[in-house]
Design a protein around this motif. Structure first.
Motif, PDB file in Angstrom:
ATOM      1  N   TYR A 242       0.836  -1.203   0.000  1.00 55.66           N
ATOM      2  CA  TYR A 242       0.000   0.000   0.000  1.00 55.66           C
ATOM      3  C   TYR A 242       0.868   1.250   0.000  1.00 55.66           C
ATOM      4  N   TRP A 243       0.536   2.193  -0.859  1.00 55.88           N
ATOM      5  CA  TRP A 243       1.197   3.495  -0.830  1.00 55.88           C
ATOM      6  C   TRP A 243       0.256   4.563  -1.380  1.00 55.88           C
ATOM      7  N   VAL A 244       0.473   5.774  -0.910  1.00 55.39           N
ATOM      8  CA  VAL A 244      -0.287   6.935  -1.385  1.00 55.39           C
ATOM      9  C   VAL A 244       0.595   7.805  -2.261  1.00 55.39           C
ATOM     10  N   THR A 245       1.810   8.072  -1.777  1.00 53.11           N
ATOM     11  CA  THR A 245       2.742   8.936  -2.495  1.00 53.11           C
ATOM     12  C   THR A 245       4.114   8.281  -2.556  1.00 53.11           C
ATOM     13  N   LEU A 246       4.688   8.206  -3.746  1.00 47.06           N
ATOM     14  CA  LEU A 246       6.082   7.822  -3.921  1.00 47.06           C
ATOM     15  C   LEU A 246       6.840   9.071  -4.352  1.00 47.06           C
ATOM     16  N   GLU A 247       8.001   9.296  -3.746  1.00 44.49           N
ATOM     17  CA  GLU A 247       8.735  10.529  -3.993  1.00 44.49           C
ATOM     18  C   GLU A 247      10.034  10.241  -4.725  1.00 44.49           C
ATOM     19  N   PHE A 248      10.249  10.998  -5.818  1.00 45.99           N
ATOM     20  CA  PHE A 248      11.447  10.832  -6.632  1.00 45.99           C
ATOM     21  C   PHE A 248      12.291  12.103  -6.641  1.00 45.99           C
ATOM     22  N   LEU A 257       4.585  11.081  -6.965  1.00 45.87           N
ATOM     23  CA  LEU A 257       3.777  10.173  -7.765  1.00 45.87           C
ATOM     24  C   LEU A 257       2.546   9.718  -6.983  1.00 45.87           C
ATOM     25  N   TYR A 258       1.389   9.719  -7.664  1.00 46.06           N
ATOM     26  CA  TYR A 258       0.119   9.305  -7.068  1.00 46.06           C
ATOM     27  C   TYR A 258      -0.582   8.308  -7.988  1.00 46.06           C
ATOM     28  N   HIS A 259      -1.447   7.489  -7.396  1.00 46.62           N
ATOM     29  CA  HIS A 259      -2.419   6.759  -8.198  1.00 46.62           C
ATOM     30  C   HIS A 259      -3.436   7.775  -8.718  1.00 46.62           C
ATOM     31  N   SER A 260      -3.802   7.674  -9.975  1.00 50.36           N
ATOM     32  CA  SER A 260      -4.779   8.628 -10.519  1.00 50.36           C
ATOM     33  C   SER A 260      -6.122   8.548  -9.801  1.00 50.36           C
ATOM     34  N   ARG A 261      -6.437   7.386  -9.251  1.00 51.72           N
ATOM     35  CA  ARG A 261      -7.709   7.251  -8.537  1.00 51.72           C
ATOM     36  C   ARG A 261      -7.775   8.134  -7.296  1.00 51.72           C
ATOM     37  N   ASP A 262      -6.612   8.567  -6.771  1.00 51.92           N
ATOM     38  CA  ASP A 262      -6.598   9.421  -5.581  1.00 51.92           C
ATOM     39  C   ASP A 262      -6.676  10.908  -5.921  1.00 51.92           C
ATOM     40  N   LEU A 263      -6.598  11.261  -7.201  1.00 54.43           N
ATOM     41  CA  LEU A 263      -6.539  12.682  -7.561  1.00 54.43           C
ATOM     42  C   LEU A 263      -7.795  13.464  -7.176  1.00 54.43           C
ATOM     43  N   PRO A 264      -9.014  12.925  -7.349  1.00 59.90           N
ATOM     44  CA  PRO A 264     -10.176  13.720  -6.926  1.00 59.90           C
ATOM     45  C   PRO A 264     -10.137  14.085  -5.446  1.00 59.90           C
ATOM     46  N   VAL A 295       7.501   8.526   4.828  1.00 58.51           N
ATOM     47  CA  VAL A 295       7.899   8.948   3.493  1.00 58.51           C
ATOM     48  C   VAL A 295       8.469   7.739   2.744  1.00 58.51           C
ATOM     49  N   ILE A 296       8.089   7.590   1.490  1.00 60.95           N
ATOM     50  CA  ILE A 296       8.692   6.568   0.628  1.00 60.95           C
ATOM     51  C   ILE A 296       9.392   7.312  -0.504  1.00 60.95           C
ATOM     52  N   ARG A 297      10.688   7.505  -0.343  1.00 61.27           N
ATOM     53  CA  ARG A 297      11.451   8.281  -1.333  1.00 61.27           C
ATOM     54  C   ARG A 297      12.579   7.432  -1.887  1.00 61.27           C
ATOM     55  N   PHE A 298      12.822   7.593  -3.174  1.00 61.95           N
ATOM     56  CA  PHE A 298      13.818   6.785  -3.862  1.00 61.95           C
ATOM     57  C   PHE A 298      14.993   7.646  -4.315  1.00 61.95           C
ATOM     58  N   LYS A 299      16.169   7.037  -4.217  1.00 59.38           N
ATOM     59  CA  LYS A 299      17.395   7.697  -4.647  1.00 59.38           C
ATOM     60  C   LYS A 299      18.114   6.815  -5.643  1.00 59.38           C
ATOM     61  N   PRO A 300      18.826   7.389  -6.621  1.00 58.13           N
ATOM     62  CA  PRO A 300      18.976   8.824  -6.834  1.00 58.13           C
ATOM     63  C   PRO A 300      17.669   9.483  -7.289  1.00 58.13           C
ATOM     64  N   SER A 357      14.108   4.468   2.277  1.00 59.37           N
ATOM     65  CA  SER A 357      14.692   5.292   1.234  1.00 59.37           C
ATOM     66  C   SER A 357      15.026   6.699   1.724  1.00 59.37           C
ATOM     67  N   VAL A 358      14.688   7.020   2.962  1.00 57.96           N
ATOM     68  CA  VAL A 358      15.005   8.344   3.487  1.00 57.96           C
ATOM     69  C   VAL A 358      16.359   8.301   4.188  1.00 57.96           C
TER      70      VAL A 358
END
Length: 477
Positions: A242-248, A257-264, A295-300, A357-358
């Motif tokens: 499960y995730w809401v936001t992935l950060e690059f 990054l979001y699932h489009s279903r969460d945009l509304p 936070v779920i953030r990926f590097k680089p 990833s942080v």
């Protein structure tokens, strides 16, 4: 009896009038509670400011015009957009990249940003993306002038349906006058960031049905090469979790990054609290309210801020993401897993932080021979590369002086959770680090566990700074 009927009639009216204030107060309470879920990520100063914001009473009357149906957070907002260039294609893409832009006093980086998106993508990647630019300035002459320039430079992308330029008319915006001056910000700054929240909300709302995923960028960004391939690799590795936001990117509203279903829901959320705080702070709350605490953030990082002047008053803004790399294909994509260790953990530096990833790490007290740190994957996976570093620049002795790296299979249930019953050694740590390439060529089975084993007693404590894994993606069908 007549008095009773009048009283009941008044109560019905009161219930109608009180629905919106009640919901606003409820969400404010949830935001306040979420402040206490954010330990370890939000800086203390930010916590103080966010807490101050949550204590401000919300003026619900401002939201009545925007929320005709306040209970329907899954529906889109009724806005009639102007199509300045391009039209949506009927087929959904994999990724929508959203940009919002306004007229700047100094510098304009939008064209460079669009160019970077397209130039850094292969022909195959271009088939899977659509870029949506929201020209959000109320100066329509500026919008028309800029759209002509965009059309001249990127006409073939517009014709191919890869680039859309839209505008949300001013009449759909809530009031931008008399806003609350939270944090003692000057009135013009409050107006700027409040309008920016609405700009983003209308952009998100437009993009809801264009693709499976949505990536937010700012309008002064350059991209790493083949960023979409790296992003897809990460998303695939997170399947089943499960995730809401992935950060690059670690900067601002870049590379989220979001699932489009969460945009509304996100669009409604930004509109409801548009005057309360900056958008990047609101996004922290949104993520928390949807039960992604960390936070779920990926590097680089896949994106780099390139502007020198802010869109607010043209002020200097030379922030750079020092985790950015031009070539993104080597990004690790740690699969979802459970972490175990029998090493005595120091304070809150728990096992999960080395796999995160942080910028955090695992810190344990002096380990003994046979002590271990184990990663148990949610599902068996093929791994091509493993890289582990121990110690930090300021604690260079807190490394793993003697240790081995193992991979395992054949999961069994134990009192302490699932563990692999069979392991193969990949190599020994040298100077506290280990890197093993071509793991999938050396190991015949799908890996279920990765284990670090201490092979000699040491007096020094142990910091595992980072564990990076690269999975092997299955061939496209």
């Amino acid at each position: 009896m007549r008095l009773l009927l009048k009283y009941l009639d008044k109560m019905r009216c009161f219930r109608k009038r009180s629905t919106i204030p009640f919901l606003v107060v409820l969400i404010t309470f949830l935001l306040f509670m979420n402040l206490y879920m954010e330990d370890g990520y939000v800086l203390e100063e930010d916590k103080r400011q966010l807490r101050e914001a949550s204590m401000h009473p919300l003026n619900s009357e401002r939201y009545v015009h925007t929320f005709k149906d306040i209970t329907n957070f899954s529906g889109t907002i009724n806005v009639t957009y102007r199509y300045l260039a391009g039209t949506p294609l009927p087929r959904k893409k994999y990724l929508t990249i959203g940009l919002s832009s306004v007229k700047r006093k100094r510098g304009n980086y939008l064209l460079e940003t669009i160019k970077s998106i397209f130039d850094q993508s292969s022909y195959e990647e271009l088939k899977e993306i659509v870029v949506v630019v929201h020209l959000a300035d109320f100066d329509l002459a500026w919008c028309e002038s800029l759209v002509q320039e965009i059309s001249r430079k990127f006409g073939h992308h517009i014709i191919a349906g890869r680039l859309l330029v839209i505008h949300a008319p001013e009449e759909y915006y809530p009031s931008l006058d008399g806003l609350k001056r939270n944090y003692n910000d000057p009135e013009d700054r409050v107006r700027f960031r409040s309008k920016q929240n609405v700009d983003y909300a209308f952009l998100l709302n437009f993009c809801t049905n264009l693709s499976d995923f949505y990536m937010m960028l700012e309008d002064d960004v350059r991209c790493s090469r083949n960023f979409l391939t790296a992003l897809k690799k990460v998303v695939t590795s997170r399947e089943g979790s499960y995730w809401v936001t992935l950060e690059f990117s670690k900067l601002g509203y870049i590379g989220k990054l979001y699932h489009s279903r969460d945009l509304p829901r996100l669009a409604h959320f930004l509109l409801m609290f548009y005057q309360e705080m900056p958008c990047d702070w609101l996004l922290i709350h949104f993520r928390g309210l949807l039960a992604q605490k960390d936070v779920i953030r990926f590097k680089p990082s896949l994106f780099q801020h390139m502007g020198y002047y802010s869109s607010y008053k043209g002020a200097e803004n030379k922030l750079k993401d020092d985790d950015f790399e031009e070539d993104s294909l080597d990004i690790p994509d740690n699969p979802p897993a459970t972490l175990y260790t029998n090493i005595n953990v120091f304070e809150s530096y728990d096992a999960a932080k080395a796999y995160s990833s942080v910028d955090e790490y695992f810190w344990g007290k002096a380990p003994s021979t046979g002590d271990f740190y184990v990663i148990v994957f949610n599902k068996a996976t093929k791994i091509s590369k493993i890289k582990i570093t121990t110690g930090t620049d300021d604690r260079q002795n807190d490394i793993l002086h003697h240790g081995a790296l193992e991979v395992g299979e054949k999961l069994v249930g134990t009192k302490k959770g699932r563990q692999c019953s069979s392991y193969i050694t990949l190599g020994e740590f040298k100077n506290g680090n280990i890197e093993v390439n071509d793991v999938d060529h050396k190991i015949s089975f799908d890996i279920e566990c990765v284990r670090i084993v201490v092979t000699a007693n040491q007096k020094e404590w142990l910091i595992i700074r980072s564990i990076s894994l690269w999975t092997t993606q299955p061939p496209s069908q």
